[in-house]
Design an enzyme around this catalytic site. Structure first.
Site, mmCIF file in Angstrom:
data_model
loop_
_atom_site.group_PDB
_atom_site.id
_atom_site.type_symbol
_atom_site.label_atom_id
_atom_site.label_comp_id
_atom_site.label_asym_id
_atom_site.label_seq_id
_atom_site.Cartn_x
_atom_site.Cartn_y
_atom_site.Cartn_z
ATOM 1 N N CYS A 1 83.461 65.244 58.368
ATOM 2 C CA CYS A 1 83.018 66.485 57.728
ATOM 3 C C CYS A 1 81.796 66.237 56.846
ATOM 4 C CB CYS A 1 84.153 67.087 56.910
ATOM 5 S SG CYS A 1 83.649 68.555 56.005
ATOM 6 N N CYS B 1 80.717 69.163 59.330
ATOM 7 C CA CYS B 1 80.580 70.437 58.603
ATOM 8 C C CYS B 1 79.381 70.497 57.668
ATOM 9 C CB CYS B 1 81.821 70.706 57.755
ATOM 10 S SG CYS B 1 83.359 70.082 58.407
ATOM 11 N N LYS C 1 75.815 69.720 59.184
ATOM 12 C CA LYS C 1 75.627 70.802 60.165
ATOM 13 C C LYS C 1 75.244 72.101 59.467
ATOM 14 C CE LYS C 1 78.548 73.545 60.764
ATOM 15 N NZ LYS C 1 79.789 73.449 61.503
ATOM 16 N N TYR D 1 82.726 74.966 69.732
ATOM 17 C CA TYR D 1 82.094 75.147 68.420
ATOM 18 C C TYR D 1 80.771 74.375 68.329
ATOM 19 C CZ TYR D 1 86.566 76.395 65.998
ATOM 20 O OH TYR D 1 87.721 76.959 65.568
ATOM 21 N N GLU E 1 76.996 75.863 67.944
ATOM 22 C CA GLU E 1 76.331 75.737 66.646
ATOM 23 C C GLU E 1 74.998 74.991 66.772
ATOM 24 O OE1 GLU E 1 80.136 76.011 63.641
ATOM 25 O OE2 GLU E 1 79.394 74.021 64.128
ATOM 26 N N HIS F 1 80.199 99.757 49.330
ATOM 27 C CA HIS F 1 79.104 100.362 50.077
ATOM 28 C C HIS F 1 77.765 100.007 49.453
ATOM 29 C CE1 HIS F 1 77.452 103.151 52.922
ATOM 30 N NE2 HIS F 1 76.773 103.763 51.967
ATOM 31 N N GLU G 1 82.732 96.668 54.823
ATOM 32 C CA GLU G 1 83.476 97.912 54.582
ATOM 33 C C GLU G 1 83.982 98.512 55.899
ATOM 34 O OE1 GLU G 1 81.182 101.336 53.110
ATOM 35 O OE2 GLU G 1 79.366 100.360 53.818
HETATM 36 P P1 NDP Z 1 85.743 71.876 71.831
HETATM 37 O O1 NDP Z 1 86.986 71.266 72.334
HETATM 38 O O2 NDP Z 1 85.776 73.074 70.970
HETATM 39 O O3 NDP Z 1 84.785 72.228 73.055
HETATM 40 C C1 NDP Z 1 84.489 71.311 74.049
HETATM 41 C C2 NDP Z 1 83.676 72.018 75.102
HETATM 42 O O4 NDP Z 1 83.242 71.083 76.088
HETATM 43 C C3 NDP Z 1 84.476 73.083 75.842
HETATM 44 O O5 NDP Z 1 83.605 74.144 76.136
HETATM 45 C C4 NDP Z 1 84.900 72.355 77.109
HETATM 46 O O6 NDP Z 1 85.089 73.194 78.197
HETATM 47 C C5 NDP Z 1 83.680 71.491 77.363
HETATM 48 N N1 NDP Z 1 83.982 70.306 78.153
HETATM 49 C C6 NDP Z 1 84.994 69.424 77.989
HETATM 50 N N2 NDP Z 1 84.919 68.442 78.905
HETATM 51 C C7 NDP Z 1 83.847 68.696 79.668
HETATM 52 C C8 NDP Z 1 83.251 68.062 80.777
HETATM 53 N N3 NDP Z 1 83.766 66.949 81.294
HETATM 54 N N4 NDP Z 1 82.138 68.605 81.324
HETATM 55 C C9 NDP Z 1 81.625 69.744 80.805
HETATM 56 N N5 NDP Z 1 82.148 70.392 79.768
HETATM 57 C C10 NDP Z 1 83.241 69.886 79.188
HETATM 58 O O7 NDP Z 1 84.988 70.664 71.143
HETATM 59 P P2 NDP Z 1 83.739 70.566 70.202
HETATM 60 O O8 NDP Z 1 83.176 69.242 70.566
HETATM 61 O O9 NDP Z 1 82.859 71.748 70.289
HETATM 62 O O10 NDP Z 1 84.410 70.526 68.769
HETATM 63 C C11 NDP Z 1 85.436 69.595 68.458
HETATM 64 C C12 NDP Z 1 86.340 70.090 67.362
HETATM 65 O O11 NDP Z 1 85.659 70.126 66.146
HETATM 66 C C13 NDP Z 1 86.868 71.477 67.619
HETATM 67 O O12 NDP Z 1 88.190 71.392 68.055
HETATM 68 C C14 NDP Z 1 86.801 72.163 66.301
HETATM 69 O O13 NDP Z 1 88.085 72.338 65.770
HETATM 70 C C15 NDP Z 1 86.032 71.238 65.399
HETATM 71 N N6 NDP Z 1 84.818 71.910 64.906
HETATM 72 C C16 NDP Z 1 84.933 72.982 64.092
HETATM 73 C C17 NDP Z 1 83.819 73.625 63.618
HETATM 74 C C18 NDP Z 1 83.967 74.812 62.745
HETATM 75 O O14 NDP Z 1 85.047 75.073 62.260
HETATM 76 N N7 NDP Z 1 82.911 75.600 62.543
HETATM 77 C C19 NDP Z 1 82.481 73.161 63.962
HETATM 78 C C20 NDP Z 1 82.469 72.052 64.859
HETATM 79 C C21 NDP Z 1 83.610 71.448 65.293
HETATM 80 P P3 NDP Z 1 86.481 73.981 78.491
HETATM 81 O O15 NDP Z 1 86.528 75.123 77.539
HETATM 82 O O16 NDP Z 1 86.339 74.380 79.894
HETATM 83 O O17 NDP Z 1 87.576 72.985 78.267
#
Ligand code: NDP
Length: 453
Positions: free
Chosen positions: A44, A49, A52, A179, A183, A437, A442
């Site tokens: 983080c 976080c 980022k 996410y 982002e 407002h 709202e």
């Molecule tokens: P996520 O698990 O959210 O997303 C991973 C993405 O990669 C999905 O779209 C997934 O597709 C895709 N994917 C997985 N494997 C492959 C592959 N082999 N080829 C192509 N695409 C693939 O992970 P993130 O890395 O985005 O984030 C990790 C964690 O960090 C999250 O769980 C979140 O909780 C946390 N996070 C939170 C944030 C916040 O609160 N603002 C900000 C950043 C991270 P599919 O959907 O098809 O599985």
């Protein structure tokens, strides 16, 4: 706790969860040590976080200059952006936070052990050749980016490396639809890179409300982001000055950086967990009970390494519950219901509770309230950006069971409304609340008519 051991609690990993649990345990009188082989604060603070969000703030400025100039009467002179300055300032702030984490541990009397820890047995940890014993061990080592095995993957980077790039890439490909991909696509686009984002499924942000996913895709495309779905990377080749990416539809892209944001895995390899008898799930996460206890009674785990709800405030909450359980003698299990979260996309998303699909599955009848409008800000900027707001109500109890916002300040708004939703607020109580407002928020207390079935 017993004095047979060097410590009452030995924590592995000084990230959000590990630091909070350790310093609260220390402050409550336990003898605590924490091992860390990298910068204090974990993902983080160092690679997630915080840096980022600083990049997200930076990436708003070009659009803000344009907005101000377009309709609010400003003449914005020539301006330029220096990536190096941003990164250096960000690094300075992160170093300050690292120091604060160190002081917090110190003040709580926690012993910081520098180095990579390995579990030797149920009560013993080895760090840099030295062994430490403890009545309880806490594993809070978090997660790490995971990338698929495609030809040329060594030419790609992950979010970890984005924070230390030498220069802002002119052309970037973001791979993934979670996410992080969303982002960083926004950050690069906002700062002026030419961004392509590809996702392997039909619509990104799987797990979010479908209206939210579609709305955000529409808004990003309006801003000029090249979003492509049902597409993946087949191979990456390095050429003299650029990367040539072959996609699964046989098309090619030429870019300066490829960023994989294809999920994160628990960082459980080479920790000695399996040898100590700690059960891991198929994805490598530590399997824990409702009190964060692993299959070995003296070994506990919190945060992303348990793959429950992978968010910093949740890891902190799990840590606080663990201290109650272990140190205060009040067994307390973390509460993972109605955890609000945000995606700092542009525009951002705020969400708490169920998606429409989940609500339809859980309740016999639900009412859906949905509103789309142009924020007041954009009446003068001329920008076409639209805000989406959505409430899901269980008709039988009148309880608001889901709230979703896509638009400026969505995260700030959702944090406030999350209190009401966590407390079980009904739609009638939302309706009885007077709006402020003029705000966008709202709208959430003035939605009178559910959308037709
Ligand atoms: P996520 O698990 O959210 O997303 C991973 C993405 O990669 C999905 O779209 C997934 O597709 C895709 N994917 C997985 N494997 C492959 C592959 N082999 N080829 C192509 N695409 C693939 O992970 P993130 O890395 O985005 O984030 C990790 C964690 O960090 C999250 O769980 C979140 O909780 C946390 N996070 C939170 C944030 C916040 O609160 N603002 C900000 C950043 C991270 P599919 O959907 O098809 O599985």
């Amino acid at each position: 706790m017993s004095s047979r051991y060097d410590f009452d609690l030995f924590t592995i990993g000084a990230g959000s969860g590990g630091v909070r649990a350790s310093r609260m345990a220390g402050a409550a009188g336990a003898r605590v040590a924490i091992a860390e082989d990298s910068d204090l604060g974990g993902t983080c603070v160092n690679l997630g976080c915080i840096p980022k969000k600083l990049l997200v703030y930076a990436s708003h400025y070009p659009e803000a200059f344009e907005e101000a100039a377009a309709g609010y009467g400003f003449t914005v002179g020539p301006h330029s952006f220096d990536w190096g300055t941003l990164i250096a300032n960000k690094d300075r702030e992160i170093a300050r936070l690292n120091g604060i984490y160190g002081r917090l541990l110190d003040d709580a009397g926690v012993t910081l052990v520098r180095g990579r820890a390995r579990i030797v047995d149920a009560h013993t940890v080895e760090v840099a050749g030295r062994r430490y014993t403890a009545e309880n061990l806490l594993v809070a080592v978090g997660g790490w980016p995971s990338v698929p095995d495609v030809p040329g993957i060594e030419h790609a980077i992950t979010s970890n490396e984005v924070f230390h790039l030498d220069a802002l890439p002119e052309r970037v490909l973001l791979v993934g639809g979670g996410y992080i991909a969303v982002e960083f696509a926004g950050v690069f686009h906002g700062l002026g890179s030419q961004v392509t984002q590809i996702y392997r499924g039909p619509l990104f942000l799987r797990g979010f409300d479908d209206d939210v996913r579609e709305h955000l895709a529409g808004e990003l495309r309006k801003k000029g982001l090249d979003l492509r779905f049902d597409l993946n990377v087949a191979a990456i080749a390095k050429e003299e000055k650029e990367l040539r990416v072959t996609l699964t539809d046989d098309s090619e892209l030429r870019v300066d950086q490829v960023v994989f944001a294809t999920g994160r895995r628990p960082k459980t390899a080479d920790l000695g967990l399996e040898e100590a008898g700690v059960e891991l799930d198929a994805g490598g996460a530590i399997v824990v009970d409702a009190f964060s206890r692993s299959s070995v009674p003296s070994i506990w785990a919190i945060g992303d390494v348990t793959d429950r709800v992978n968010l910093t405030p949740v890891a902190i909450h799990e840590g606080m519950c663990l201290v109650k359980t272990l140190v205060e003698g009040k067994p307390t299990s973390p509460d993972h219901a109605f955890v609000p979260s945000a995606v700092f996309s542009q525009p951002p998303i705020g969400s708490v509770g169920l998606t429409e699909a989940e609500a339809r599955e859980r309740y016999d009848e639900i009412d859906v309230y949905r509103s789309r409008f142009r924020p007041l800000l954009h009446t003068l900027t001329g920008m076409e950006e639209q805000t989406l707001m959505k409430l899901l109500v269980d008709r039988a109890s009148d309880r608001v069971v889901g709230l979703h916002v896509v638009g400026p300040d969505a995260a700030e708004m959702t944090q406030g409304f999350a209190v009401a939703i966590k407390a079980g607020a009904t739609k009638a109580q939302f309706d009885a609340t007077i709006g402020i407002h003029p705000t966008a928020a709202e709208e959430l207390v003035t939605m009178r008519e559910p959308v037709a079935e």
